[in-house]
Write a protein that holds these residues in place. Structure first.
Motif, mmCIF file in Angstrom:
data_model
loop_
_atom_site.group_PDB
_atom_site.id
_atom_site.type_symbol
_atom_site.label_atom_id
_atom_site.label_comp_id
_atom_site.label_asym_id
_atom_site.label_seq_id
_atom_site.Cartn_x
_atom_site.Cartn_y
_atom_site.Cartn_z
ATOM 1 N N MET A 190 -21.299 32.116 -9.430
ATOM 2 C CA MET A 190 -20.874 32.542 -10.756
ATOM 3 C C MET A 190 -19.381 32.230 -10.943
ATOM 4 S SD MET A 190 -20.776 36.371 -12.367
ATOM 5 C CE MET A 190 -22.480 36.758 -12.127
ATOM 6 N N ARG A 191 -19.046 31.698 -12.115
ATOM 7 C CA ARG A 191 -17.642 31.334 -12.370
ATOM 8 C C ARG A 191 -16.964 32.378 -13.261
ATOM 9 N NH1 ARG A 191 -17.962 24.863 -13.364
ATOM 10 N NH2 ARG A 191 -18.220 24.347 -11.164
ATOM 11 N N GLY A 251 -15.438 39.679 -3.032
ATOM 12 C CA GLY A 251 -16.896 39.531 -3.136
ATOM 13 C C GLY A 251 -17.352 38.154 -2.680
ATOM 14 N N GLU A 252 -18.648 37.992 -2.598
ATOM 15 C CA GLU A 252 -19.226 36.717 -2.162
ATOM 16 C C GLU A 252 -19.685 35.921 -3.387
ATOM 17 O OE1 GLU A 252 -19.980 35.582 1.203
ATOM 18 O OE2 GLU A 252 -18.417 37.074 1.550
ATOM 19 N N GLY A 253 -19.550 34.615 -3.313
ATOM 20 C CA GLY A 253 -20.204 33.751 -4.296
ATOM 21 C C GLY A 253 -19.562 33.693 -5.666
ATOM 22 N N LYS A 261 -10.630 31.091 -2.880
ATOM 23 C CA LYS A 261 -9.276 30.977 -3.432
ATOM 24 C C LYS A 261 -9.249 31.291 -4.919
ATOM 25 C CE LYS A 261 -7.555 27.619 -0.157
ATOM 26 N NZ LYS A 261 -6.704 26.467 0.084
ATOM 27 N N LEU A 262 -8.078 31.700 -5.403
ATOM 28 C CA LEU A 262 -7.866 31.805 -6.844
ATOM 29 C C LEU A 262 -7.428 30.423 -7.339
ATOM 30 C CD1 LEU A 262 -7.404 33.187 -9.589
ATOM 31 C CD2 LEU A 262 -5.123 33.835 -8.773
#
Ligand code: NDP
Length: 339
Positions: free
Chosen positions: A1-2, A23-25, A69-70
């Motif tokens: 999810m973006r 969180g993951e993903g 990463k951000l």
């Protein structure tokens, strides 16, 4: 999810990014400007978790996005071209629209700039979503300042209270919210508005009252200024929460909220600015004189704001976890490390 966060370099945006990256993903993207204060992202930078994408050079995202990463992209919300470019590149599933001219007093000094940034900036984001042909859930960060003038018998305020904003900032947030509603009705965009009451903590801009007082105390402790602490009106009452609790609420808004709806978020407890100051003064050994600075008084101010968050709590169960004493102590320590 973006996930796409406007204003990720601000107090709330930076805490939200850190929370989401646990969180993951989730692929997390955010906007910055050439002039943005980047120190709120220092923790992510030190951990090697910042990735700058040259959005002016690349029409599409690089193939390999590191989801730990951000991902930062340069964009100004007042510029429709940059908003269209970054939204088209990211094609987010969730948007947190936090970028704003967020300081009430500046909105009296620069009302047109405040209205332009907050209102036209929101139009630019919503139009960018339409142009990209995507269907994300869009959180719009409204404010308790939309309520403004509240009668004693209206406290604590619910979402159905009349909006009587007392500053150009408050007006800009009402307009932002109306745009969210209109784009929901006209085009089916999945906008959800929060009316956030005050949230504080480390990284709070130094002009805001909690931060200004904490910073002055830290300066006095280090002998960097006379032992006089300047204040504005101490009698206003505000409903303060911790920003680290607030960003969890923002996530619940997009996960559990209903598009087209508005939700109050706040603790339900109001304290006078004077009480908050006394708590801060109780955390220092310095002996400090408190003086009123007339320049810090406002032309009109919401005297008391207390949140009724029943509607939001009912389906999310959200409750602030961090005691206000800890919020203030962490804010004071934040300044002790910086002055
Ligand atoms: P901050 O002032 O800390 O952050 C604001 C962010 O907006 C910064 O990243 C800033 O970047 C960015 N920004 C401002 N103008 C533009 C622009 N033209 N283009 C792109 N980015 C821009 O605010 P908070 O984190 O405290 O608040 C986040 C949101 O929540 C705001 O919309 C605020 O109004 C709202 N809110 C906050 C409350 C609070 O108590 N904190 C209460 C209720 C609502 P730059 O460094 O480049 O200026």
């Amino acid at each position: 999810m973006r996930i796409f966060i406007t204003g990720v370099t601000g107090m709330a945006g930076s805490h939200l990014a850190e929370y989401l990256l646990q969180g993951e993903g989730l692929e997390v993207y955010g906007t910055f400007r050439w002039r943005s204060r980047m120190d709120n992202l220092d923790k992510l930078k030190e951990d090697g978790r910042l990735n700058i994408i040259a959005s002016d050079l690349e029409p599409t995202l690089p193939n390999r996005i590191n989801s730990s990463k951000l991902n930062l992209m340069e964009a100004d919300i007042t510029d429709p071209f940059s908003m269209k470019r970054v939204v088209a590149m990211v094609r987010p599933d969730r948007i947190f629209h936090l970028a704003a001219q967020s300081y009430v007093p500046v909105s009296w000094i620069a009302p047109a700039e405040t209205l332009h940034t907050n209102i036209v900036g929101t139009v630019n984001l919503l139009e960018a979503v339409r142009a990209a042909g995507i269907d994300p859930i869009i959180h719009i960060a409204g404010s308790s300042e939309e309520y403004g003038y509240v009668l004693p018998n209206e406290l604590p305020v619910t979402e159905s209270n009349p909006l009587r904003p007392l500053s150009p900032y408050g007006v800009s947030k009402v307009a932002q919210e109306m745009l969210a509603y209109q784009y929901f009705r006209s085009y089916g965009l999945k906008t959800i508005v929060s009316r956030g009451f005050n949230h504080e903590g480390p990284r709070r801009g130094e002009v805001f009252v909690t931060s200004s007082l904490a910073k002055q105390i830290a300066e006095i402790e280090k002998g960097l200024k006379d032992a006089v602490l300047y204040t504005g009106d101490l009698s206003s009452k505000r409903d303060w929460s911790d920003v680290r609790d607030f960003v969890k609420a923002y996530w619940l808004v997009v996960e559990k909220g209903t598009p087209g709806e508005v939700y109050n978020i706040g603790s339900g407890v109001a304290r006078e600015v004077r009480e908050m100051l006394d708590m801060l003064l109780g955390m220092t050994d310095a002996s400090i004189e408190v003086k009123l600075d007339p320049a810090r008084l406002r032309p009109s101010d919401a005297k008391v704001l207390i949140c009724d968050a029943t509607k939001f709590r009912k389906f999310t169960g959200w409750q602030p976890q961090i005691p206000f004493e800890k919020t203030l102590k962490d804010l004071l320590d934040y300044w002790r490390e910086r002055v």
